[in-house]
Design a protein around this motif. Structure first.
Motif, mmCIF file in Angstrom:
data_model
loop_
_atom_site.group_PDB
_atom_site.id
_atom_site.type_symbol
_atom_site.label_atom_id
_atom_site.label_comp_id
_atom_site.label_asym_id
_atom_site.label_seq_id
_atom_site.Cartn_x
_atom_site.Cartn_y
_atom_site.Cartn_z
ATOM 1 N N ASP A 173 -10.040 26.869 -23.255
ATOM 2 C CA ASP A 173 -10.235 26.722 -24.700
ATOM 3 C C ASP A 173 -10.960 25.428 -25.057
ATOM 4 O O ASP A 173 -10.657 24.768 -26.058
ATOM 5 C CB ASP A 173 -8.887 26.778 -25.423
ATOM 6 N N ASP A 174 -11.928 25.053 -24.259
ATOM 7 C CA ASP A 174 -12.712 23.846 -24.515
ATOM 8 C C ASP A 174 -13.372 23.929 -25.898
ATOM 9 O O ASP A 174 -14.122 24.858 -26.184
ATOM 10 C CB ASP A 174 -13.793 23.722 -23.434
ATOM 11 N N PRO A 175 -13.126 22.935 -26.782
ATOM 12 C CA PRO A 175 -13.723 22.975 -28.120
ATOM 13 C C PRO A 175 -15.125 22.392 -28.195
ATOM 14 O O PRO A 175 -15.844 22.620 -29.166
ATOM 15 C CB PRO A 175 -12.758 22.114 -28.949
ATOM 16 N N VAL A 176 -15.555 21.627 -27.196
ATOM 17 C CA VAL A 176 -16.817 20.896 -27.297
ATOM 18 C C VAL A 176 -18.028 21.816 -27.499
ATOM 19 O O VAL A 176 -18.930 21.474 -28.272
ATOM 20 C CB VAL A 176 -17.002 19.971 -26.087
ATOM 21 N N PRO A 177 -18.094 22.997 -26.862
ATOM 22 C CA PRO A 177 -19.246 23.865 -27.136
ATOM 23 C C PRO A 177 -19.375 24.288 -28.594
ATOM 24 O O PRO A 177 -20.450 24.721 -29.016
ATOM 25 C CB PRO A 177 -18.977 25.081 -26.227
ATOM 26 N N THR A 178 -18.312 24.142 -29.383
ATOM 27 C CA THR A 178 -18.374 24.536 -30.796
ATOM 28 C C THR A 178 -18.862 23.408 -31.698
ATOM 29 O O THR A 178 -19.026 23.613 -32.897
ATOM 30 C CB THR A 178 -16.985 24.985 -31.300
ATOM 31 N N TYR A 179 -19.082 22.227 -31.151
ATOM 32 C CA TYR A 179 -19.408 21.080 -31.997
ATOM 33 C C TYR A 179 -20.740 21.246 -32.717
ATOM 34 O O TYR A 179 -20.973 20.609 -33.737
ATOM 35 C CB TYR A 179 -19.429 19.799 -31.170
#
Length: 402
Positions: free
Chosen positions: A227-233
């Motif tokens: 659930d890495d959030p960084v690609p959504t930044y």
């Protein structure tokens, strides 16, 4: 400062006899895992030492029994540049590759915005890419690395001497730089493989289409862990989209199907499976096959103190003093529209140029990015918008450290 080529030493290290090897079946998933390990090793000051447990003589002999090369040869470490760009390059015969590895950087999403630069013109990408744009700060940071390595002169030399294939990888912000490097070096017929891990969107649709045509399928894998959030930044917009092939890995490295992870493949850039998780677990960003700063066992889930150390030192040091260093470029740059998607994007993404990046964006002048953190991403969510952006990002980052 440019890297000078020491041809005699390189030739001695790689004689023609070193090329006499018989390839064993090393699966594509193993190659992806190796690129992930290297992207994590970039956060170590000594990647050779941390990777010795993985790329050893036994592993090389298993894959290439007749090889006379060393299991691991460090070509060089480069940076930091004015914008904080760092990385290393290496020859790994077991992978049959020469790999450039870009290191990530803390706080990129707080110190930059989401403006773009026309890379079709800047990188001479041909008549079918006149509308190709890319994240301007990632482009500028990559061009700094290209400059200080003299267009990766040593790496190109080792590719020619060894016969190994040319590859590029990176994690987070480093993954964004790796994609820009791949489209530049790939278009010129140099790099054949491109891998990024936990990277936000970098290209607009025309540029992503060119990238995909250069690295179709397994040659161009963009990996998201759990659930890495960084690609959504940087959200999807007219100016930004993901590249292919998307690769979602789930697990903790100690169980599941392949090398401790289950895999889902995305062959459409819009598939949510490989887009990261808005507001997801930032710890997932700190472990791609292995904990950040490492290059093999112990895997994520069995050594969480490594991730906690990075969060409690490097990220905290950055967010304690971080302020925006962005200065709007004055030439050859377009910016995102004022749509709600773009507003969210500008809250948590990155843009243009630091000192010495006029080659990327003419006329752009900014103070160098803070480099004390040495690592890369913050804990913001792509849902953060409005005038109190930095305060919200800071609060979210510090909340993780509480």
């Amino acid at each position: 400062m440019r890297t000078t080529l020491v041809a005699a030493a390189a030739t001695a290290a790689f004689s023609a006899s070193a090329l006499a090897q018989t390839a064993a079946d090393v699966s594509s998933s193993q190659y992806e895992r190796y690129h992930g390990l290297l992207s994590m090793a970039a956060y170590s000051n000594d990647p050779t030492t941390v990777c010795a447990q993985t790329f050893d003589q036994a592993a090389l002999t298993s894959s290439f029994p007749n090889s006379t090369e060393a299991p691991w040869t460090l070509i060089q470490q480069f940076g930091p540049t004015a914008m904080g760009t760092q990385g290393f390059s290496v020859v790994i015969p077991e992978m049959d590759k020469v790999v450039i590895v870009f290191k990530g950087m803390f706080g990129w999403e707080s110190t930059f915005n989401d403006s773009t630069v026309n890379i079709g013109t800047l990188l001479n990408l041909g008549p079918n890419c006149t509308d190709c744009t890319a994240h301007s700060a990632a482009t500028a940071a990559y061009l700094e690395a290209r400059e200080i390595t003299n267009d990766f002169e040593l790496e190109q030399y080792y590719v020619n001497q060894t016969g190994h294939q040319f590859s590029v990888t990176g994690h987070g912000w480093g993954g964004m730089l790796a994609q820009v490097a791949a489209i530049d070096l790939g278009w010129r017929g140099l790099v054949r493989w491109s891998h990024s891990h936990g990277a936000a969107r970098v290209f607009n649709p025309p540029a992503a289409a060119l990238y995909n045509s250069l690295f179709g399928g397994e040659a161009g894998q963009r990996t998201v862990a759990n659930d890495d959030p960084v690609p959504t930044y940087i959200p999807e917009s007219a100016n930004y989209t993901f590249t292919l092939q998307g690769f979602h890995i789930t697990g903790n490295g100690t169980s599941n199907a392949t090398y401790g992870y289950d895999y889902a493949v995305c062959n459409d850039a819009s598939e949510a499976e490989c887009a990261g998780t808005v507001g997801g677990n930032f710890t997932d960003h700190l472990a791609y096959y292995t904990p950040i700063g490492m290059c093999g066992k112990p895997y994520w889930g069995s050594n969480t103190t490594v991730e906690e150390s990075f969060q409690s030192t490097a990220s905290q040091a950055f967010y304690a003093t971080a302020t925006s260093t962005f200065v709007p470029p004055t030439m050859a740059v377009t910016t995102s529209s004022t749509s709600s998607s773009s507003a969210a994007s500008s809250a948590v993404s990155d843009s243009s140029a630091g000192a010495q990046t006029a080659t990327a964006v003419s006329g752009a002048n900014a103070a160098a990015s803070p480099s004390a953190g040495a690592d890369h991403s913050g804990a913001a969510s792509a849902s953060v918008v409005g005038g109190g952006v930095f305060a919200a990002v800071l609060a979210a980052g510090l909340a993780l450290l509480a």
